[in-house]
Scaffold this motif. Sequence first.
Motif, short mmCIF file in Angstrom:
data_model
loop_
_atom_site.label_atom_id
_atom_site.label_comp_id
_atom_site.label_asym_id
_atom_site.label_seq_id
_atom_site.Cartn_x
_atom_site.Cartn_y
_atom_site.Cartn_z
N VAL B 329 0.59 -1.51 0.03
CA VAL B 329 0.04 -0.16 -0.15
C VAL B 329 0.97 1.17 0.11
CG1 VAL B 329 -1.33 0.86 1.25
CG2 VAL B 329 -2.40 -1.22 1.32
N PHE B 330 1.61 1.21 1.16
CA PHE B 330 2.84 2.72 0.52
C PHE B 330 3.28 2.81 -0.35
CE2 PHE B 330 1.98 2.69 5.34
CZ PHE B 330 2.26 3.99 5.75
N GLN B 331 3.81 1.88 -1.01
CA GLN B 331 4.58 1.17 -2.42
C GLN B 331 3.96 2.30 -2.95
OE1 GLN B 331 5.73 -2.03 -3.51
NE2 GLN B 331 8.15 -2.05 -1.88
N GLY B 332 2.26 1.66 -3.29
CA GLY B 332 1.23 2.68 -4.21
C GLY B 332 0.77 3.69 -4.44
N MET B 333 0.81 3.82 -2.77
CA MET B 333 0.70 5.30 -2.68
C MET B 333 1.81 6.10 -3.41
SD MET B 333 -1.36 6.09 0.68
CE MET B 333 0.26 5.21 1.79
N LEU B 334 3.18 5.80 -2.80
CA LEU B 334 3.96 6.61 -3.24
C LEU B 334 3.91 6.95 -5.25
CD1 LEU B 334 6.75 7.70 -1.87
CD2 LEU B 334 7.72 5.51 -2.07
N LEU B 335 4.00 5.86 -5.58
CA LEU B 335 4.44 5.88 -6.78
C LEU B 335 2.76 7.43 -7.31
CD1 LEU B 335 5.71 4.61 -9.05
CD2 LEU B 335 3.84 2.74 -9.55
N PHE B 336 1.68 6.08 -6.76
CA PHE B 336 0.82 6.86 -7.12
C PHE B 336 0.99 8.81 -7.39
CE2 PHE B 336 -2.93 9.80 -5.88
CZ PHE B 336 -3.85 9.44 -7.12
N PHE B 337 1.35 9.27 -5.81
CA PHE B 337 1.93 10.54 -5.85
C PHE B 337 3.02 10.81 -6.18
CE2 PHE B 337 -0.63 10.01 -1.17
CZ PHE B 337 -2.18 10.16 -1.40
N ILE B 338 3.80 10.44 -7.13
CA ILE B 338 4.83 11.25 -7.48
C ILE B 338 4.27 11.11 -8.54
CG2 ILE B 338 6.04 9.15 -8.24
CD1 ILE B 338 7.89 12.25 -7.56
#
Lengths: 527, 360
Positions: B329-338
């Motif tokens: 989830v954290f990895q996905g959020m990081l990718l999404f936000f960048i």
Amino acid sequence: MNATAHDAADRPVIPRLELEGVTKRFPGVVANEDVDLRVMPGEIHALLGENGAGKSTLVKCMYGVHQPDEGRIHWEGDPVTIATPAQARHLGIGMVFQHFSLFETLTIAENIALGLEDVNDDPRNLDDRIVEVSELYGLPLDPRRTVLKLSVGERQRVEIVRCLLQHPGLLIMDEPTSVLTPTEIERLFTTLRQLRDEGISILYISHKLAEIQQLCESATVLRHGRVSAHCDPREETPHSLAEMMIGSEIPRAERPASTPTPAPVLRLDGLSRPTDDPFGVSLVDMNLDVHGGEVMGIAGVSGNGQAELMRLLSGEDTSGDPTRIRLGDEAVGGLDPAERRRRGIAFVPEERLGRGSVPDMDLVENTLLTGAYQGLVGRGFIRFARARQLAERIRERFDVRTPSVDAQARSLSGGNLQKFIVGREIEQHPRVLIAGQPTWGVDVGAAAAIHQALVDLRAQGCALLVFSEDLDELFEISDRVAVIFNGHLSPAKPVAETSYEEVGRWMGGLFPGADGGSTREGAHDVA
Amino acid sequence: MMSLKFEKRPEPSRAMLYAAPLIAGALTLAFGLVIFAALGKAPLNAFYVFFIQPVNSLYGLGELTIKAAPLILIAAGLTVGFRAGVWNIGAEGQLVLGGICGGTVALVFHGVDAWWVLPLMLLAGTLGGMAWAAIPALLRTRFNTSEILVSLMLVYVAELLLVYLVNGPLQNPEGFGFPESRLFSESATWSPLIEGIRMNPSFLIALGALVGLYFLLSRLYLGFQIRTAGLAPDAAHYAGINASRMTWLSLLIGGGAAGLAGVNEVAGPIGQLLPDISPEYGFAAIIVAYLGRLHPVGILFAGLLMALIYLGGESAQIALQVPDSVTGVFQGMLLFFILAVDFFVNFRLRMARRSQEGTN
């Protein structure tokens, strides 16, 4: 408001279109500032200005593509807001763009049906109407032909007929002659005069002074986005018009004397290449000698094989028989661009951004694109100090206006970037320089500087091959001219022994060895 | 009538371009805490467990380098391709192949106590990763297939190959049928740099890769050719830069780096071949490369952050009883936000009025 009342008293006729104080800004630029313009009914009105003077932006404001930030537009005396091109057409404004918006694989009738508001018409009826209008105005067209097979001149006719079918009050023509041969231009003018006589107003956008004097009875001249003059071009001289347009006289290149080398430096020896692209042109048996110390001009309407030929010459395309292209005695047709460059062939491509330069790199790095073998790379490492020196030298010698050589290529204006690219290629001290449309879309001052640089290079013994659609340019800088038409190359003639008329006919395909069975329109025009 | 439209910014701000990863990181953190709160965990405690606890000891910092090493090494290799416009999405598969090849060497020389075993493993793993990446390179340059699809699909082939091997030829003969190989000999494993923590030389290899990347991209003419091929393919062609060569080079460097990371895993924290040797480092490294702006310094920090997210996920699993998918989830959020922040760096939202009434 005072102005309107005042003018109304002076002129009993209501202007068809009137712009008052139109200003249009883009982030960082004011494209148009406080522009007044008035087109009367049944008048051919010129909008004159150099590239980048703001002509296109102004027209897009009239056609509903852009919204002016300030100012008013009146149509037939009534204030209007033109929000979309559809609304412009509804008012009665038709526009023929410089780059045509036709679907290549559809027929003429299908293309026109797509552009018409009233789609309830049955197509048979439309075919008849197209034939009727096209015959009436001397624009012969067969509605069932596919656009793919049409010449540029015919495509323009399709656009004009499409506009005329909507009974416009005002027809806007954006640089309509830039893609036409001299014969086609004459025909277009006849049509435009006929339209004028029937009461249609025409706004004619151009930077070609002779045409405007021949065709237009009033003119608005733009310079740096502002109106520099309103005038009657028939009462002006080319000199005075040029002054209004650029604020000074158009400089011409000085041609120092040059003696061509006895042996050709670059040689095409029966070069052929069948195209593998359905929209491309096959090159057929091209022969050409270019000597050191001469400028060979290649005239022709674009799309007749120039792009294909230039790719073969630069090495971007190495297919085909390598012995058909020779540099001196060496066959170079199989070498890649870097290898050809090492042998002294420099190349200025038509596309400045993305091909001649990397938009997101600064000028220092852009020197590496073709200058990598001029001592800018040592043991695989980039020698930045040398690259910077070269960039600075180009900037100084070729008057490239940029705050610093660390500026990205994309931030330079077209003219300055072109001066940089031409300069970069000249700094390689080439034996052969090939240039495609070297001054296309470049302002007059930069164009003159580029012409001068090319002519100076010729005096140093370099062989130059310049492709251009602009006959003025070719006649100014060339020693000999040849014409490319539908993949065929005409024999080369010394400039002194030919004329605009002859080259114009050749551009239409009438030269010894041209493909007689061509479907191109130009051939039929004169026949 | 009002409408929203996106408009390309004429000149994206350079400062914002570099600030974007920080903004993305902050947003990830903020939304992460919201998620923990929604799960009924005290956000501050969750923050402590996730981001502080894993690294508040020397041992924890060592673990951080263990996780960061493969992420940084792979991201450095992939960056070459991403700069050249070659989209190698299959680093995970190349990593697995590296593990298989390096592991096979370790098993073949099982019990041989010689200094050359480990270097030979590293070489074999690197070559294995390269060979796996050579497949998309060949197909792309010969048949113009998409390297994105081919490299991605080969990930699953590589994973199944590993599962087969540890159930068959490479299975531990004394392992009671468990799907795993023998434990590697000491000569075939990395020894820790410092007694008591697990940090091993693979982290130094990763740092070395970053230095190499810096020189390649900023100093070498080859790096200029790579960047040109990515930024303006027509200009590269015009300059005589060979596109096929750039494709091969990019994929081999990316594959080699991923393969090397794969050996470092099996010769490091794992110490044998298992059916699963990577918690998807090969995919996370893509995020690391972009979060690091395809720049060596950025990749170092992005790699450390991503490693922390891995550790935090493990720690949160134990301390907060949340599922291990929290890392994803954290990895996905990081990718999404960048990606989202980058979009707004390049575009702006504009309110447009469709039908206009004159303002005069």
